[in-house]
Design an enzyme around this catalytic site. Structure first.
Site, short mmCIF file in Angstrom:
data_model
loop_
_atom_site.label_atom_id
_atom_site.label_comp_id
_atom_site.label_asym_id
_atom_site.label_seq_id
_atom_site.Cartn_x
_atom_site.Cartn_y
_atom_site.Cartn_z
N HIS A 158 -6.37 -6.17 2.56
CA HIS A 158 -5.15 -4.74 3.26
C HIS A 158 -4.88 -4.86 4.34
CE1 HIS A 158 -5.77 -2.71 -1.10
NE2 HIS A 158 -6.60 -3.71 -0.49
N CYS A 160 -3.17 -2.90 5.43
CA CYS A 160 -3.46 -1.55 6.31
C CYS A 160 -4.80 -1.11 7.47
CB CYS A 160 -3.25 0.15 5.82
SG CYS A 160 -4.16 -0.11 4.18
N GLN A 184 -4.56 -0.08 -4.95
CA GLN A 184 -5.39 -1.29 -6.03
C GLN A 184 -6.21 -1.10 -7.33
OE1 GLN A 184 -7.63 -4.53 -3.61
NE2 GLN A 184 -8.70 -5.25 -5.11
N CYS A 191 0.51 -1.09 -0.42
CA CYS A 191 -0.23 0.02 0.38
C CYS A 191 0.83 1.07 0.00
CB CYS A 191 -0.79 0.25 0.97
SG CYS A 191 -1.38 1.95 1.69
N GLU A 192 0.68 2.44 -1.33
CA GLU A 192 1.61 3.02 -1.16
C GLU A 192 1.62 4.09 0.23
OE1 GLU A 192 -0.14 6.02 -3.64
OE2 GLU A 192 0.72 4.30 -5.08
N HIS A 193 -0.05 3.99 0.57
CA HIS A 193 -0.62 5.55 1.94
C HIS A 193 0.21 4.78 3.22
CE1 HIS A 193 -3.89 5.31 -0.86
NE2 HIS A 193 -2.56 6.38 -0.94
N HIS A 194 0.14 3.78 3.59
CA HIS A 194 0.85 3.28 4.46
C HIS A 194 1.92 2.27 4.77
CE1 HIS A 194 -3.55 3.52 5.13
NE2 HIS A 194 -2.53 4.72 6.40
#
Length: 180
Positions: free
Chosen positions: A140, A142, A112, A71-74
């Site tokens: 996920h 996250c 995704q 995940c690019e956010h977490h």
């Protein structure tokens, strides 16, 4: 990267020189390089000229391709499977290349939704197919390990191009075949 992981370990309040953590920065750096190795691949390398002339215009499906991404956010993993279908128009792609395309994009920092479209667009571009469909189902971490902590949640995304978008019958055939 090893030094940066050592700094992270220090910042969370641990001692990177204690016996259990001494080699962790190097291992974490190697793992992270592997988990993001898709940045070092090109579609030309992945396909490797495995496009073959074919008169077939029937749907081709490769389903249950396992995928692992970050995940690019977490910077936490998401894990799932991809189902890929396409309708050839003069050329077919070597079977393993479909899975390798999934891996190339999954091994990058992702969301995704973007991953689903990258796979579909690439197969469309490479094969010149009359249509491409990609569905990804993933869990996920996250969402499972932090935040709302919902262990049984999963996400499904789809990308439908060409005949899969314009023909309900084609889309329905694809959806029924990936369920069987």
């Amino acid at each position: 990267m090893k030094d940066l992981f050592s700094q992270i370990i220090t910042q969370i309040g641990e001692d990177p020189t204690r016996p259990g953590l001494v080699d962790t920065p190097a291992r974490a750096a190697a793992a992270f390089e592997y988990l993001t190795s898709g940045y070092k691949r090109t579609i030309e390398e992945v396909v490797n000229n495995a496009l073959f002339p074919s008169d077939s215009t029937d749907m081709i499906i490769v389903k249950d391709i396992e995928l692992y991404s970050m995940c690019e956010h977490h910077l936490l993993p998401f894990v799932g499977r991809a189902h890929v279908g396409y309708i050839p128009q003069g050329m077919v792609l070597g079977l393993s290349k479909v899975a390798r395309i999934v891996d190339m994009y999954a091994r990058r920092l992702q969301i995704q939704e973007q991953l689903t479209h990258q796979i579909a667009e690439t197969i469309q571009t490479v094969t010149g197919a009359a249509g491409v469909a990609v569905i990804i189902e993933a869990k996920h971490l996250c969402m499972m390990m932090r935040g709302v902590e919902k262990q049984n949640s999963s996400m499904k995304t789809s990308a439908m191009y060409g005949a899969f978008r314009t023909s309900a019958a084609t889309r329905t055939e694809f959806l029924s075949l990936i369920k069987s």
